[in-house]
Design a protein around this motif. Structure first.
Motif, short mmCIF file in Angstrom:
data_model
loop_
_atom_site.label_atom_id
_atom_site.label_comp_id
_atom_site.label_asym_id
_atom_site.label_seq_id
_atom_site.Cartn_x
_atom_site.Cartn_y
_atom_site.Cartn_z
N LYS A 232 -6.24 -7.42 8.38
CA LYS A 232 -6.15 -7.12 9.81
C LYS A 232 -7.39 -7.59 10.54
O LYS A 232 -7.31 -8.12 11.66
CB LYS A 232 -5.97 -5.61 10.01
CG LYS A 232 -4.56 -5.13 9.72
CD LYS A 232 -4.41 -3.65 10.03
CE LYS A 232 -3.01 -3.19 9.71
NZ LYS A 232 -2.87 -1.75 9.80
N ILE A 233 -8.52 -7.39 9.91
CA ILE A 233 -9.75 -7.87 10.56
C ILE A 233 -9.69 -9.38 10.71
O ILE A 233 -10.04 -9.95 11.75
CB ILE A 233 -10.97 -7.46 9.72
CG1 ILE A 233 -11.14 -5.96 9.74
CG2 ILE A 233 -12.22 -8.14 10.24
CD1 ILE A 233 -12.25 -5.49 8.86
N ASP B 210 -5.48 -0.85 0.11
CA ASP B 210 -5.90 -0.53 1.48
C ASP B 210 -7.00 -1.46 1.94
O ASP B 210 -7.04 -1.88 3.11
CB ASP B 210 -6.39 0.92 1.55
CG ASP B 210 -6.62 1.36 2.98
OD1 ASP B 210 -7.77 1.66 3.33
OD2 ASP B 210 -5.64 1.37 3.75
N LYS B 211 -7.87 -1.81 1.02
CA LYS B 211 -8.91 -2.78 1.38
C LYS B 211 -8.28 -4.10 1.80
O LYS B 211 -8.65 -4.69 2.81
CB LYS B 211 -9.82 -3.05 0.17
CG LYS B 211 -10.84 -1.99 -0.11
CD LYS B 211 -11.77 -2.46 -1.22
CE LYS B 211 -12.66 -1.31 -1.67
NZ LYS B 211 -13.55 -1.70 -2.77
N CYS C 44 -7.26 -10.33 13.55
CA CYS C 44 -7.73 -10.07 14.91
C CYS C 44 -8.94 -10.92 15.26
O CYS C 44 -9.24 -11.14 16.43
CB CYS C 44 -8.05 -8.59 15.09
SG CYS C 44 -6.55 -7.59 15.20
N ARG D 54 -4.48 1.84 -5.21
CA ARG D 54 -4.23 2.34 -3.85
C ARG D 54 -5.41 2.00 -2.96
O ARG D 54 -5.28 1.56 -1.82
CB ARG D 54 -4.00 3.85 -3.89
CG ARG D 54 -3.66 4.42 -2.52
CD ARG D 54 -3.25 5.86 -2.60
NE ARG D 54 -4.39 6.75 -2.84
CZ ARG D 54 -4.55 7.92 -2.25
NH1 ARG D 54 -3.67 8.33 -1.39
NH2 ARG D 54 -5.58 8.67 -2.55
N ARG D 55 -6.58 2.18 -3.50
CA ARG D 55 -7.76 1.87 -2.73
C ARG D 55 -7.86 0.38 -2.45
O ARG D 55 -8.12 -0.05 -1.33
CB ARG D 55 -8.98 2.36 -3.50
CG ARG D 55 -10.29 1.81 -3.03
CD ARG D 55 -11.40 2.45 -3.82
NE ARG D 55 -11.48 3.87 -3.48
CZ ARG D 55 -12.18 4.76 -4.18
NH1 ARG D 55 -12.82 4.39 -5.26
NH2 ARG D 55 -12.22 6.01 -3.80
N ALA E 262 -17.76 -5.48 7.05
CA ALA E 262 -16.57 -6.32 7.02
C ALA E 262 -16.57 -7.30 8.16
O ALA E 262 -16.19 -8.47 8.01
CB ALA E 262 -15.31 -5.45 7.06
N GLN F 49 -5.35 -4.67 2.96
CA GLN F 49 -4.70 -4.58 4.26
C GLN F 49 -5.72 -4.58 5.39
O GLN F 49 -5.54 -5.25 6.41
CB GLN F 49 -3.85 -3.30 4.31
CG GLN F 49 -2.96 -3.24 5.52
CD GLN F 49 -2.17 -1.94 5.60
OE1 GLN F 49 -2.31 -1.06 4.76
NE2 GLN F 49 -1.33 -1.83 6.59
N SER F 50 -6.79 -3.83 5.21
CA SER F 50 -7.79 -3.76 6.27
C SER F 50 -8.44 -5.11 6.50
O SER F 50 -8.64 -5.54 7.64
CB SER F 50 -8.86 -2.73 5.91
OG SER F 50 -8.30 -1.46 5.79
N TYR F 51 -8.77 -5.79 5.40
CA TYR F 51 -9.43 -7.09 5.57
C TYR F 51 -8.49 -8.09 6.23
O TYR F 51 -8.92 -8.91 7.05
CB TYR F 51 -9.90 -7.64 4.22
CG TYR F 51 -10.90 -6.76 3.51
CD1 TYR F 51 -11.01 -6.79 2.12
CD2 TYR F 51 -11.73 -5.90 4.20
CE1 TYR F 51 -11.91 -6.00 1.45
CE2 TYR F 51 -12.64 -5.10 3.54
CZ TYR F 51 -12.73 -5.14 2.17
OH TYR F 51 -13.62 -4.34 1.50
N HIS G 148 0.82 -1.20 0.00
CA HIS G 148 0.00 0.00 0.00
C HIS G 148 0.86 1.25 0.00
O HIS G 148 0.52 2.25 -0.66
CB HIS G 148 -0.92 0.00 1.22
CG HIS G 148 -1.75 1.23 1.33
ND1 HIS G 148 -2.86 1.45 0.54
CD2 HIS G 148 -1.62 2.32 2.11
CE1 HIS G 148 -3.39 2.62 0.85
NE2 HIS G 148 -2.66 3.18 1.79
#
Lengths: 594, 223
Positions: free
Chosen positions: B211-212, B204-205, B215, B200-201, B95, B207-209, B55
């Protein structure tokens, strides 16, 4: 942005005002402007605007999505205060471009602001961290601050939706400039190198992985009491005491010799001549102690370095040995900052494998977050004292606990000793080095004081576990460096060892003691033989300090091919990142683990 | 003697603890005995770091290109990405509502969709003399990373399947091959600012997914 409430009645009034007073404005309103949009938790966001110069009544705010032709009006003008538009969770979509404009209109016309494109993911600015607590703690080296805080409540880090990193800054209440420290993702930090009797201010802020820094928390004021005395003055007293002790020891020794002579020469007349003869400066311990005394004075005079002394070691170490071990005492006169020593010692390419390979994993396990002295597994005090030139066990513990990376560095360095240097070389005269460094590890500076090379600490400490595999006698006070054998083990023997000096070190055959001057990155033990040589080399090293890492200083001078110890620097690369901001303070060792 | 045995026993302890920390059953290619598997936590950390780096590169390249290509208003209105037809959750609630399998599938779909376009992007960059070498290198690295990250996420998925965290991942190989067939060539061919904006978008998606996902499955490691 305004926290004032009550825009609704204003708007209502405004609208009414327009309706009832058709002749309100003489011209179309000035062009408004969208100031900014922010999201505190990546789930909602708010945009603020300001009206144009000419006022006028701002009636609507438009925004439209890229993918649709529809124009939507602001769903909530109230929650976020005046001149704002609040998008709740239902109204917020991520990874979508909002195109936002403000329209100011009155009965004379409309005025549209420049459109602003917003993707909520990139406008995240969290709220400040919460519950900042600062406490003053103390360890062997003086007072330090422990700062704890909580994440802002609105940010959801538990589900992984947001990742926050923290930063704190500290300054004396009267000072102008702040010291900033990066705490990574952890929620506590320890700040070292503080002065007693001063009041400090602490603030914390946070940032998502890509986004904006939050505001700083309201400062927390903390006073460090005077009772935690200024180490420098305390150590000054002890230094003087030490020097008196040392000279007393010297005199005791001298008198002991005198007694011997008197006994062996029963003729009274001759005893006086013998006595005078003994006063000849060739007496071995004299120079050593003078050096020691000189060093003490040097250390004490330099207040800036602020080495932290280990009080009990002062007493213990002074009596240990004549040649090199009592050097431990020096450097205790001042306080210290921890980071820089490790900088010098470290190298890029340390690996985990070597750590275990050399059986020094025990050291890694003895890492502790706290600054208590960890036990050194497998080491007994007797063995530790076999390597008396630089450390005794408490001191080595201090070194150990500084930094896990540092430990690794020390582990790597010594086992790779593959060369024996018959040359009498010294590196970096003590006083010169003292000027140049800003030591950051209190435990290490002790060694640096005597030998003014960080590498010495690394290597010597790492030698401790090696000592297990060496054939050494127990609890000898004086040790003679024999050789470095094929297994890259530095052999030291007590003076009583009947083996005799190794022919390689025949230079030293005439001497009882050899003072360890330095261990370079080439794993060469540098023994001090000649002061003049050391002076020259010291100058050479002094020049090099700015450019070349002292660990590599001797490389060119070695004719033998020595295994290059590149491992010491590995932790430094990570260390330096942390230390970038913390110039005068310590690096929190636990940060490296995050 | 005593010290040696101490060292040996300590070493053994260390090795054992290191191996025990990992997965319950070691998984090694070709069934090599004694090779250690990486734990799921480590795998996740690696792919997340990877995606973060990816990213970062996409952001750098995006801002570099935006300097040179200022999109006019017409372009903004019609901007769309070739991955727009992939359904992705666009908020935290959506998500977190997705099951682990679905989340993993979305990640893999996105990664599959970007492999080819980024390779082409780099290719065309090298053919234009006026693009600077640093941007070109970043584009290459970015393009490589998409493939590596895809492999990484596949490994994570396999591991999760092995540990019983997720059920079968939509036919495995067939699923991935089906994604390859996404035809996206014409949309991104020349419009690099748009392509970079879209990537880029999407990065980022991803990466966010990730991380979710992490966790959710391993809540104790830094969440």
């Amino acid at each position: 942005m305004g926290i004032s409430s009550g825009p609704k009645p204003f708007l209502t009034v405004g609208v009414l005002f327009i309706l009832l007073s058709p002749a309100t404005g003489f011209s179309a309103p000035g062009r408004p402007r969208v100031i900014s949009c922010r999201s505190p938790e990546k789930e909602t966001f708010t945009c603020w605007w300001e009206p144009g110069d000419d006022g006028g009544v701002i009636a609507f705010i438009f925004f439209l999505f890229f993918s649709s032709e529809t124009i939507y009006e602001c769903p909530d003008y109230k929650t976020a205060g005046e001149n704002s538009c609040f998008f709740s969770k239902n109204d917020t979509s991520l990874w979508v471009n909002y195109n936002i404009s403000v329209v100011a209109s009155n009965d004379m016309g409309k005025s549209v602001s420049e459109p602003v494109e917003v993707d909520v993911v990139y406008i995240v600015q969290p709220n400040t961290p919460e519950s900042v607590m600062v406490s003053v703690l103390e360890d062997n080296h003086g007072p330090y601050l422990r700062v704890d805080w909580e994440k802002p409540q609105s940010a959801d880090t538990r589900s992984g939706w947001i990742t926050l990193v923290y930063q704190l800054r500290v300054k004396q209440a009267k000072d102008e400039t702040w010291e900033e420290y990066d705490a990574g993702m952890q929620k506590y930090y320890k700040v070292f190198s503080l002065h007693s009797g001063k009041e400090y201010m602490v603030q914390v802020r946070c940032k998502p992985d890509h986004g904006f820094w939050s505001e700083w928390t309201t400062p927390v004021y903390i006073q460090i009491s005077e009772v935690l005395t200024n180490n420098c003055s305390r150590w000054a007293i002890i230094m003087y005491y030490k020097s008196i002790q040392t000279s007393r020891f010297f005199w005791q020794h001298f008198l002991g010799y005198l007694l011997l002579i008197l006994v062996s020469y029963p003729q009274n007349g001759k005893s006086e001549e013998m006595f005078n003869a003994l006063v000849i400066p060739g007496f071995p311990p004299t120079s050593t102690y003078e050096d020691l005394l000189v060093e003490y004075l040097e250390v004490y005079d330099d207040e800036k370095r602020e080495l932290v002394l280990n009080e009990k070691n002062l007493i213990e170490g002074s009596m240990k040995s004549k040649s090199t071990s009592s050097d431990n005492d020096s450097g205790r006169g001042s306080c210290d900052s921890r980071t820089l020593l490790m900088e010098k010692c470290v190298d890029e390419s340390g690996t985990e494998q070597e750590l275990s390979q050399y059986g020094e994993a025990s050291w890694a396990s003895s890492d502790s977050e706290g600054r208590d002295n960890p036990a050194s597994p497998g080491l007994e005090d007797g063995k530790v004292q076999m390597w008396p030139s630089v450390f005794s066990s408490p001191q080595s513990h201090n070194f150990q606990q500084q930094h896990p990376g540092g430990l690794r560095a020390s582990h790597h360095s010594v086992p790779e000793i593959s060369c024996v240097s018959p040359h009498v070389q010294t590196c970096c005269g003590q006083q010169d080095q003292l000027e140049g460094f800003q030591f950051s590890k209190p435990g290490l500076y002790r060694y640096a004081q005597m030998y003014s090379m960080d590498t010495i600490e690394c290597k010597h400490v790492a030698q401790e576990p090696q000592s297990q595999s060496q054939s050494q006698s127990q609890s000898a006070e004086y040790v003679e460096v024999q050789t470095v054998n094929q297994e890259n083990v530095l052999l030291v023997t007590p003076l009583s060892n009947p083996e005799g000096p190794n022919p390689e070190l025949s230079d030293f055959s005439g001497e009882d003691y050899s003072k360890v001057r330095d261990v370079t990155s080439d794993n060469v033990l540098l023994l001090q033989r000649d002061l003049s040589v050391s002076q020259f080399v010291g100058d050479y090293c002094q020049d090099q300090i700015g450019q070349v890492d002292p660990c590599f200083l001797q490389q060119q001078q070695q004719e033998q091919t020595c295994k290059l110890n590149a491992h010491l620097h590995h932790p430094a690369s990570t260390l330096q990142e942390d230390m970038r901001l913390a110039e005068n303070g310590y690096v929190d060792t636990t940060m490296m683990m995050s | 003697m005593l010290e040696m045995s101490k060292t040996v026993s300590w070493l053994t302890l260390l090795c054992v603890s290191v191996t025990v920390r990992g997965a319950p059953a070691p998984i090694c290619p070709h069934g090599h005995p004694g090779c250690q598997a990486i734990s799921l936590a480590d795998l996740f950390d690696r792919v997340i770091q990877h995606s973060s780096r990816m990213h970062g590169l996409s952001s750098d390249l995006h801002s570099e290109f935006e300097q040179y290509f200022i999109p006019n208003k017409i372009q903004i209105g019609t901007r769309r990405c070739h991955t727009s037809n992939i359904v992705t959750p666009n908020g935290k609630e959506n998500a977190t509502k997705l099951a682990e399998e679905e989340l993993t599938e979305v990640i893999l779909k996105l990664l599959m969709a970007w492999g080819e376009p980024l390779a082409q992007f780099h290719e065309s960059m090298t053919q234009h003399a006026d693009y600077n070498i640093y941007s070109s290198n970043k584009a290459l690295e970015m393009s490589d990373m998409v493939y590596e990250l895809r492999n990484g996420v596949q490994k994570v998925a396999e591991k999760m399947q092995l540990l019983g965290i997720i059920s079968n991942l939509l036919n495995g190989q067939d699923f991935l091959e089906g994604l390859d067939a996404v035809d996206s060539s014409e949309i991104f061919s020349v419009d690099y600012p748009n392509l970079l904006h879209c990537f880029r978008r999407d990065s980022d998606k991803i990466q966010s997914y990730l991380k979710i996902l992490k966790c959710r499955i391993l809540p104790e490691n830094g969440c």
